[in-house]
Design a protein around this motif. Structure first.
Motif, short mmCIF file in Angstrom:
data_model
loop_
_atom_site.label_atom_id
_atom_site.label_comp_id
_atom_site.label_asym_id
_atom_site.label_seq_id
_atom_site.Cartn_x
_atom_site.Cartn_y
_atom_site.Cartn_z
N UNK A 35 31.21 -21.50 16.92
CA UNK A 35 32.38 -21.28 16.07
C UNK A 35 32.68 -22.54 15.25
N UNK A 36 32.74 -22.36 13.95
CA UNK A 36 33.16 -23.43 13.03
C UNK A 36 34.50 -23.03 12.44
N UNK A 37 35.45 -23.93 12.46
CA UNK A 37 36.76 -23.67 11.89
C UNK A 37 36.95 -24.54 10.66
N UNK A 38 37.51 -23.96 9.59
CA UNK A 38 37.77 -24.70 8.36
C UNK A 38 39.26 -24.97 8.23
N UNK A 39 39.59 -26.19 7.91
CA UNK A 39 41.00 -26.54 7.68
C UNK A 39 41.36 -26.46 6.21
N UNK A 40 40.35 -26.52 5.34
CA UNK A 40 40.57 -26.48 3.90
C UNK A 40 39.95 -25.20 3.33
N UNK A 41 40.78 -24.19 3.04
CA UNK A 41 40.28 -22.92 2.52
C UNK A 41 39.56 -23.08 1.19
N UNK A 42 39.95 -24.08 0.41
CA UNK A 42 39.34 -24.28 -0.90
C UNK A 42 37.89 -24.76 -0.79
N UNK A 43 37.54 -25.35 0.33
CA UNK A 43 36.18 -25.86 0.52
C UNK A 43 35.36 -24.93 1.43
N UNK A 44 35.90 -23.77 1.78
CA UNK A 44 35.23 -22.87 2.70
C UNK A 44 33.86 -22.42 2.20
N UNK A 45 33.76 -22.11 0.92
CA UNK A 45 32.49 -21.64 0.37
C UNK A 45 31.39 -22.69 0.55
N UNK A 46 31.68 -23.95 0.28
CA UNK A 46 30.70 -25.02 0.48
C UNK A 46 30.36 -25.19 1.95
#
Length: 178
Positions: A44-55
């Protein structure tokens, strides 16, 4: 990027295993169901920045060693939030685009997809980032692709009125069955 949670498989025959990849703007997860119908791995990887999710998704899909194995079956489950339920009678390509644009805004770098939910007679129309869609088609050309919101209604009881909730790290997904 370091996974939040990571249980790697040991002694598994990937050619008989089923890989599930769940991804959206909040993170990406991988689950392996082995030939004994037991989950043998989770990452599981969690992203804190939705704007950088694609990268982040792009980098993980290319860099994660587990995803380079050959699996018997692969299911991609999109969890991107841009989703609208449309009655079958009102669903067509132009109307679907207009509905998504009205609710979420016009984004030309997105792909519009749809899952017809036969038991309910409705179409779940959703958008995914074009770059992610291209990567998925390249890395997993035989994968089955659907949206989480298309799958959830069939996983819950249909007796009475029920509210179901999935608590994630930064959001809650709810399903009301009436």
């Amino acid at each position: 990027m370091t996974p939040l949670f990571n249980i790697q498989p040991t002694g598994i025959d990937f050619s008989t295993a089923h890989l599930f990849i769940e991804m959206g703007e909040h993170g990406i997860s991988f689950y392996i169901l082995d030939e004994n119908n037991t989950f043998s791995s989770i990452c599981v990887y969690q992203f804190t920045d939705k704007l950088n999710a694609e990268n982040n998704i792009r980098n993980i899909l290319y860099d994660e060693p587990l995803l380079k194995e050959n699996f018997k079956k692969i299911d991609i489950i999109y969890c991107f939030s841009e989703s609208v339920l449309v009655p079958k009678e009102l669903s067509d390509i132009e109307a679907n685009k207009n509905l998504l644009d009205l609710v979420y805004g016009d984004f030309p770098d997105k792909i519009i997809r749809g899952d017809f939910m036969y038991k309910h007679g409705i179409q779940n129309v959703y958008r995914t980032p074009k770059a992610i869609e291209m990567i998925i088609n390249n890395l997993f050309p035989t994968a089955t692709i659907s949206h989480l919101y298309s799958l959830l209604p069939d996983l819950v009881s249909k007796h009475g009125t029920n509210l179901y909730a999935a608590f994630c790290s930064s959001h809650i997904i709810t399903v009301l069955i009436k």
